[in-house]
Write a protein that holds these residues in place. Sequence first.
Motif, PDB file in Angstrom:
ATOM      1  N   SER A   1      20.985   0.545  -3.432  1.00  0.00           N
ATOM      2  CA  SER A   1      21.306  -0.386  -2.350  1.00  0.00           C
ATOM      3  C   SER A   1      20.051  -0.775  -1.563  1.00  0.00           C
ATOM      4  O   SER A   1      19.042  -0.059  -1.565  1.00  0.00           O
ATOM      5  CB  SER A   1      22.328   0.246  -1.393  1.00  0.00           C
ATOM      6  N   ASP A   2      20.129  -1.920  -0.883  1.00  0.00           N
ATOM      7  CA  ASP A   2      19.007  -2.354  -0.037  1.00  0.00           C
ATOM      8  C   ASP A   2      18.655  -1.273   0.981  1.00  0.00           C
ATOM      9  O   ASP A   2      17.485  -1.013   1.257  1.00  0.00           O
ATOM     10  CB  ASP A   2      19.374  -3.648   0.715  1.00  0.00           C
ATOM     11  N   MET A   3      19.695  -0.624   1.530  1.00  0.00           N
ATOM     12  CA  MET A   3      19.456   0.433   2.524  1.00  0.00           C
ATOM     13  C   MET A   3      18.731   1.613   1.898  1.00  0.00           C
ATOM     14  O   MET A   3      17.809   2.181   2.487  1.00  0.00           O
ATOM     15  CB  MET A   3      20.790   0.887   3.125  1.00  0.00           C
ATOM     16  N   CYS A   4      19.108   1.985   0.686  1.00  0.00           N
ATOM     17  CA  CYS A   4      18.455   3.106  -0.007  1.00  0.00           C
ATOM     18  C   CYS A   4      16.971   2.811  -0.209  1.00  0.00           C
ATOM     19  O   CYS A   4      16.110   3.654   0.072  1.00  0.00           O
ATOM     20  CB  CYS A   4      19.137   3.343  -1.349  1.00  0.00           C
ATOM     21  N   VAL A   5      16.668   1.604  -0.701  1.00  0.00           N
ATOM     22  CA  VAL A   5      15.263   1.241  -0.958  1.00  0.00           C
ATOM     23  C   VAL A   5      14.495   1.188   0.351  1.00  0.00           C
ATOM     24  O   VAL A   5      13.347   1.649   0.437  1.00  0.00           O
ATOM     25  CB  VAL A   5      15.184  -0.108  -1.704  1.00  0.00           C
TER      26      VAL A   5
ATOM     27  N   GLU B   1      12.316   5.096  -5.932  1.00  0.00           N
ATOM     28  CA  GLU B   1      10.869   4.873  -5.990  1.00  0.00           C
ATOM     29  C   GLU B   1      10.528   3.762  -6.991  1.00  0.00           C
ATOM     30  O   GLU B   1       9.733   2.865  -6.694  1.00  0.00           O
ATOM     31  CB  GLU B   1      10.163   6.169  -6.381  1.00  0.00           C
ATOM     32  N   LEU B   2      11.161   3.792  -8.162  1.00  0.00           N
ATOM     33  CA  LEU B   2      10.862   2.792  -9.189  1.00  0.00           C
ATOM     34  C   LEU B   2      11.438   1.426  -8.819  1.00  0.00           C
ATOM     35  O   LEU B   2      10.837   0.392  -9.107  1.00  0.00           O
ATOM     36  CB  LEU B   2      11.396   3.263 -10.548  1.00  0.00           C
ATOM     37  N   HIS B   3      12.593   1.428  -8.161  1.00  0.00           N
ATOM     38  CA  HIS B   3      13.169   0.155  -7.682  1.00  0.00           C
ATOM     39  C   HIS B   3      12.229  -0.474  -6.659  1.00  0.00           C
ATOM     40  O   HIS B   3      11.946  -1.680  -6.710  1.00  0.00           O
ATOM     41  CB  HIS B   3      14.545   0.425  -7.065  1.00  0.00           C
TER      42      HIS B   3
ATOM     43  N   SER C   1       0.861  -1.184   0.000  1.00  0.00           N
ATOM     44  CA  SER C   1       0.000   0.000   0.000  1.00  0.00           C
ATOM     45  C   SER C   1       0.893   1.228   0.000  1.00  0.00           C
ATOM     46  O   SER C   1       2.116   1.122  -0.123  1.00  0.00           O
ATOM     47  CB  SER C   1      -0.904   0.003   1.248  1.00  0.00           C
ATOM     48  N   ARG C   2       0.310   2.393   0.174  1.00  0.00           N
ATOM     49  CA  ARG C   2       1.106   3.619   0.243  1.00  0.00           C
ATOM     50  C   ARG C   2       2.051   3.612   1.438  1.00  0.00           C
ATOM     51  O   ARG C   2       2.999   4.390   1.489  1.00  0.00           O
ATOM     52  CB  ARG C   2       0.167   4.829   0.324  1.00  0.00           C
ATOM     53  N   ASP C   3       1.795   2.707   2.409  1.00  0.00           N
ATOM     54  CA  ASP C   3       2.636   2.632   3.601  1.00  0.00           C
ATOM     55  C   ASP C   3       3.805   1.683   3.443  1.00  0.00           C
ATOM     56  O   ASP C   3       4.576   1.486   4.380  1.00  0.00           O
ATOM     57  CB  ASP C   3       1.792   2.181   4.802  1.00  0.00           C
ATOM     58  N   GLY C   4       3.932   1.023   2.270  1.00  0.00           N
ATOM     59  CA  GLY C   4       5.021   0.076   2.082  1.00  0.00           C
ATOM     60  C   GLY C   4       4.510  -1.350   2.006  1.00  0.00           C
ATOM     61  O   GLY C   4       3.331  -1.601   1.727  1.00  0.00           O
TER      62      GLY C   4
ATOM     63  N   LYS D   1      11.225   3.411   1.305  1.00  0.00           N
ATOM     64  CA  LYS D   1       9.942   2.808   1.686  1.00  0.00           C
ATOM     65  C   LYS D   1       9.484   3.290   3.054  1.00  0.00           C
ATOM     66  O   LYS D   1       8.278   3.452   3.302  1.00  0.00           O
ATOM     67  CB  LYS D   1      10.072   1.279   1.708  1.00  0.00           C
ATOM     68  N   GLU D   2      10.430   3.490   3.957  1.00  0.00           N
ATOM     69  CA  GLU D   2      10.076   3.887   5.320  1.00  0.00           C
ATOM     70  C   GLU D   2       9.948   5.394   5.485  1.00  0.00           C
ATOM     71  O   GLU D   2       9.701   5.889   6.586  1.00  0.00           O
ATOM     72  CB  GLU D   2      11.110   3.330   6.310  1.00  0.00           C
ATOM     73  N   GLY D   3      10.108   6.141   4.378  1.00  0.00           N
ATOM     74  CA  GLY D   3       9.835   7.581   4.416  1.00  0.00           C
ATOM     75  C   GLY D   3      10.911   8.427   5.062  1.00  0.00           C
ATOM     76  O   GLY D   3      10.622   9.504   5.597  1.00  0.00           O
TER      77      GLY D   3
END
Length: 412
Positions: A271-275, A236-238, A7-10, A279-281
């Motif tokens: 990176s995983d951290m970037c994504v 965002e696209l990743h 959802s919009r929250d991840g 996601k966590e805003g």
Amino acid sequence: MMIRIRSRDGLERVTIDNPHATISQLKSQIESQLRVPLQSQTLSTNQNLLLAKTQDDWSLFTDMSNPNSPISSLNLTHGSMVYLAYQGERTVPGPAVNPAGSFGKKMTMDDLIAKQMRVTRQENPHCELVSFDRDAANAFQHYVNETLAFAVKRAGFMYGTVSPEGKVEVDFIYEPPQQGTEESLLLLRDPDEEKVVDAIAIGLGMRKVGFIFTQTISQDKKDYTMSTVEVLQAAELHAEGDLKEWVTAIVKLEVNEDGAADVHFEAFQMSDMCVRLFKEGWFETEVNKDEIDPKLSRMKKDVVVGVKDTREVDNDFFLVVVKIADHQGPLSTAFPIENRNVPVSMKALKDHFNRTKSLSFVKRISDFHLLLLLANFLDINADVPALAGCVHTQSAVPEGYQLLIESMASAS
């Protein structure tokens, strides 16, 4: 069984005891486990639901609107993804808090470190290698170089296959409607067209594997690999792509030793951290490009980089380099490409068929961009995957399709 809910929250998960549960029962579990009121929920297996802005737009997603349908009828199994849109706010229970200090449990140094968000470099990508179909890569860079002169930004979604070892092969590039300027790139995404693109990809045995964009000649003088705005768009696209091997590629002009300009491809994974941070805003997304160094991403809260707390992170921390190769894929790219300066007309179909008379019929239509034009006149659920399936297997095209396509070409 576990169903993933985006959802919009991840990304979240709900557990269902009964694999034959109905959509109504799934909604009840979402209400009880994720605290989203049942009457506010709109569910779909189509990720474009998350791009819809209003309730009227949500109502167009009807594949999960019948509360009595069993979820198994939608091929939802353990680990499947469902997309959720809802109105209003939700109440999410927070973590249990133990008071610290003189009135409760004292925090150790390990406790403090565990509560910090540490940003470190990721050494190894999940994608072992990305290989570009030579014709598809050349068609993209040639347009950007010869027609746009690298003066405005341009982008596309990459489609292809992922091997079990993590090798990504890009076999075609879909260019969505967009507006590019020297500094910015706005994707004017068309959910209906993207649905058709995905249907063609499925028929071809492919899927969306990444994002490719260009940097303009004015950016060549900047001392960054990706700007803050580019990092945000790529992250965002990743995150939306939901593929651990997702690749982000950059095309730019670089001056060589002789003083001439060469077109240069680079490939990365966010990176995983970037994504996760996206996601966590954590990212400040409303940034004024004049107020921040373009090679730094600004955070809403302090993160730890090295040994210091900071709200600004060098964008290079978020990039994981991916090796590049090339190959000759199964598709041609001789047909005009969608959403460029000149609209693709049916005359292009006639010209293409006149040029390719010596080829077998299936070879004549083995071009994604041609299939995308044809798909406007075909049924997305039956005809499009069937025709793309013939291309995938290089098998004879049924006579009915041949007659239809040839009549469309000759009528223009």
